[in-house]
Design an enzyme around this catalytic site. Structure first.
Site, short mmCIF file in Angstrom:
data_model
loop_
_atom_site.label_atom_id
_atom_site.label_comp_id
_atom_site.label_asym_id
_atom_site.label_seq_id
_atom_site.Cartn_x
_atom_site.Cartn_y
_atom_site.Cartn_z
N ALA A 40 -13.28 13.38 13.53
CA ALA A 40 -13.49 12.04 14.35
C ALA A 40 -14.77 11.29 13.76
O ALA A 40 -14.75 10.12 14.32
CB ALA A 40 -14.10 12.53 15.71
N GLY A 94 -14.96 10.72 10.48
CA GLY A 94 -14.54 10.20 9.24
C GLY A 94 -14.10 9.00 9.29
O GLY A 94 -14.15 8.12 10.22
N LEU A 124 -11.17 7.27 8.60
CA LEU A 124 -9.97 7.05 8.91
C LEU A 124 -10.07 7.09 10.48
O LEU A 124 -9.41 5.97 11.42
CB LEU A 124 -8.86 8.02 8.63
N LYS A 175 4.74 -0.69 12.85
CA LYS A 175 4.47 -2.29 12.79
C LYS A 175 5.73 -2.84 13.50
O LYS A 175 6.76 -2.66 13.29
CB LYS A 175 4.53 -2.88 11.41
N HIS A 196 5.46 3.83 2.10
CA HIS A 196 5.49 2.68 3.08
C HIS A 196 6.68 1.65 2.55
O HIS A 196 7.58 1.28 3.06
CB HIS A 196 4.39 1.77 2.84
N LYS A 228 -2.71 -3.79 -5.47
CA LYS A 228 -4.04 -4.15 -5.06
C LYS A 228 -4.34 -5.36 -5.80
O LYS A 228 -4.14 -5.40 -6.84
CB LYS A 228 -4.91 -3.19 -5.15
N LYS A 285 -2.55 -11.36 0.91
CA LYS A 285 -1.79 -10.18 1.20
C LYS A 285 -0.40 -10.77 1.95
O LYS A 285 -0.38 -11.68 2.41
CB LYS A 285 -2.64 -9.76 2.60
#
Ligand code: BG6
Length: 494
Positions: free
Chosen positions: A23, A25, A27, A198, A255, A345, A350
């Protein structure tokens, strides 16, 4: 005026407790805690619900609260005091020592107390936002502490959410999976790929299922090729430690393949778990692994100029920050249709999108003439959320000329509604609390993904001369060879 809705279905999360390991960290701060807050704010959490945050760092209550406030601010929230207060009221912190049986005894006792306080019958969602090396030891300790036993005669459940990286090679991923399965059943393990959460990704399948006019054309009879683009403007963002071990292929392949799957898989009988998974599995099984010469011919790897100067990057690092590749889906539906992917990247603005490029008419009046434009179905996943179809129509005027026109569907026509919708992580948390694994990755899917990726990674390590790392300017859409991949087959990126 409110839109009239057709068929609707809603996932209802069950009363439960969420235990967040890791918790303190990165992420947790960037994604999970804001998602938990978002669910509270949108009133999407179950009525009976608590959060127990746990991490190695000792934290006084005031320090915890100020950390949470900062995390919300960084995630773009400026919570109203009463909403933030209500969020804080449902959570507490317990310092963790993941290797000690004592910690799990204390945890178990505290969870029993919280269950009693909130009126919950041992329904627990353990979110492991820890480094992957800790997954197996933690799951083993949870099991040893009796925290994963779901007796058949009890309506209770315990579920574990984990996040990629699920290993760093086929071997390490298989061994991680085998280790986890010794302590937990597959129906207790929820492997997140946040792209599946998403809205716009879910809309792909919704669009296909509800509109014959689209799905009926998604096959080799009509489609010339499919493009998938996953460009990010940002570079490492302080994640060199992670990225230097992973590289773009390992970081993003899951992904990418999820986007490919929802575009190309056959439609399931229902949207839910088994049917959906069965069709997705068939898609993954139809991905033909590359041979060594195919890697050299069909895959481009790149690194942005300036990567080597990023803090934490090895001076001669050959880690890729970009890849483009071509693959085929080995089934009747997609026979001979190339799928081209580019992801990187610092590759410009984006953009996550799927473009289906149709064949141009070749019969009738256009037998010997090039009409000039193909139809393109463009599904913009993010940041723009829209679907466009380019059509060719007569240009008004005395001559018979053709011109490209577009039809566009704005996925969220009313921006004021946007804050009410769950984000990707919020959606996945709801699904896990509802016990639905549809949007999570199965063990088999993980294996098939690694089987696809393995020959490619091997070729890069074992035959670097045949697969050179190409440098591209930061902000450019990858190296020139990514253009070449299509050009040599008479095509170009949309
Ligand atoms: C993560 C990767 O899984 O996805 C990141 O580890 C990447 O490197 C991110 O930036 C992209 O996700 P999104 O939702 O911002 O497109």
């Amino acid at each position: 005026m409110a839109e009239t809705l057709g068929f609707c279905e809603e996932m209802r999360p069950e009363s439960c407790g969420l235990i967040l390991f890791g918790a303190t960290g990165d992420l947790a701060a960037r994604k999970i805690l804001p998602a938990l807050f978002g669910l509270c704010e949108k009133n999407l959490i179950p009525k009976n619900f608590y959060m127990l945050l746990s991490g190695r760092t000792p934290l006084e209550r005031s320090a915890l609260e100020s950390r949470l406030w900062t995390a919300m601010n960084n995630a773009g929230f400026t919570p109203a005091p009463e909403t933030f207060g209500a969020f804080l009221g449902r959570l507490e912190y317990l310092q963790a020592d993941y290797d000690s049986a004592d910690f799990y005894r204390v945890l178990s006792a505290r969870l029993d107390e919280l269950d009693a306080k909130y009126g919950i019958n041992k329904k627990r969602l353990f979110y492991l936002a820890t480094p992957p090396a800790a997954f197996e030891p933690i799951v083993n300790m949870l099991k040893a502490g009796g925290l994963l036993a779901d007796p058949l005669d009890c309506a209770c459940w315990s579920r574990i959410i984990i996040e990629k990286p699920y290993g760093s090679s086929l071997e390490t991923a298989s061994s991680l999976d085998a280790g986890l399965k010794k302590a937990a059943a597959e129906n207790q393990i929820y492997r997140i790929d946040h792209f599946t959460g998403k809205e716009t990704v879910q809309n792909v399948l919704a669009l296909r299922s509800a509109n014959h006019v689209l799905d009926g054309t998604l096959n080799c009879r009509f489609v010339d090729h499919v493009e998938i683009t996953v460009f990010e403007e940002l570079g490492l963002e302080g994640r060199a430690g992670f990225f230097e071990k992973m590289g773009l292929a390992r970081d993003m392949m899951s992904h990418i393949l999820q986007l490919a799957a929802i575009t190309a898989m056959d439609l399931p009988e229902t949207f839910r778990d088994t049917d959906f998974k069965a069709q997705k599995k068939r898609f993954f099984e139809s991905l033909r692994p590359y041979t060594r010469p195919e890697v050299a011919a069909s895959v481009v790897r790149g690194q942005y100029a300036g990567y080597l100067a990023e803090p934490g990057v090895a001076p001669a690092s050959a880690v890729e920050t970009f890849m483009a590749f071509r693959f085929e889906v080995d089934n009747d539906r997609w026979l001979g249709v190339p799928f081209y992917v580019r992801a990187g990247k610092k590759a410009g603005k984006k953009q996550t999108s799927i473009d289906v490029v149709y064949k141009k008419p070749e019969r009738g009046i256009f037998r010997h003439i090039d009409i000039g434009y193909p139809n393109v179905l463009s599904i913009c996943i993010q940041p723009e959320e829209k679907v466009t179809v380019s059509l060719v129509s007569k240009h008004p005027g005395p001559k018979l000329c053709f011109a490209e026109r577009g039809m566009s569907l704005d996925y969220r026509p009313d921006a004021r509604e946007a804050p009410r919708y769950p984000t990707d992580y919020e959606r996945l948390l709801i699904e896990a609390m509802s016990g639905d694994q549809t949007l999570f990755l199965s063990s088999l899917e993980m294996r098939l993904m690694w089987e696809f990726l393995a020959p490619l990674l091997e070729a890069w390590t074992e035959a670097p001369d045949e697969n050179p790392l190409r440098v591209y300017a930061a902000g450019a859409p990858g190296p020139a060879q990514a253009e070449e991949l299509l050009k040599k087959e008479g095509r170009s990126w949309v």
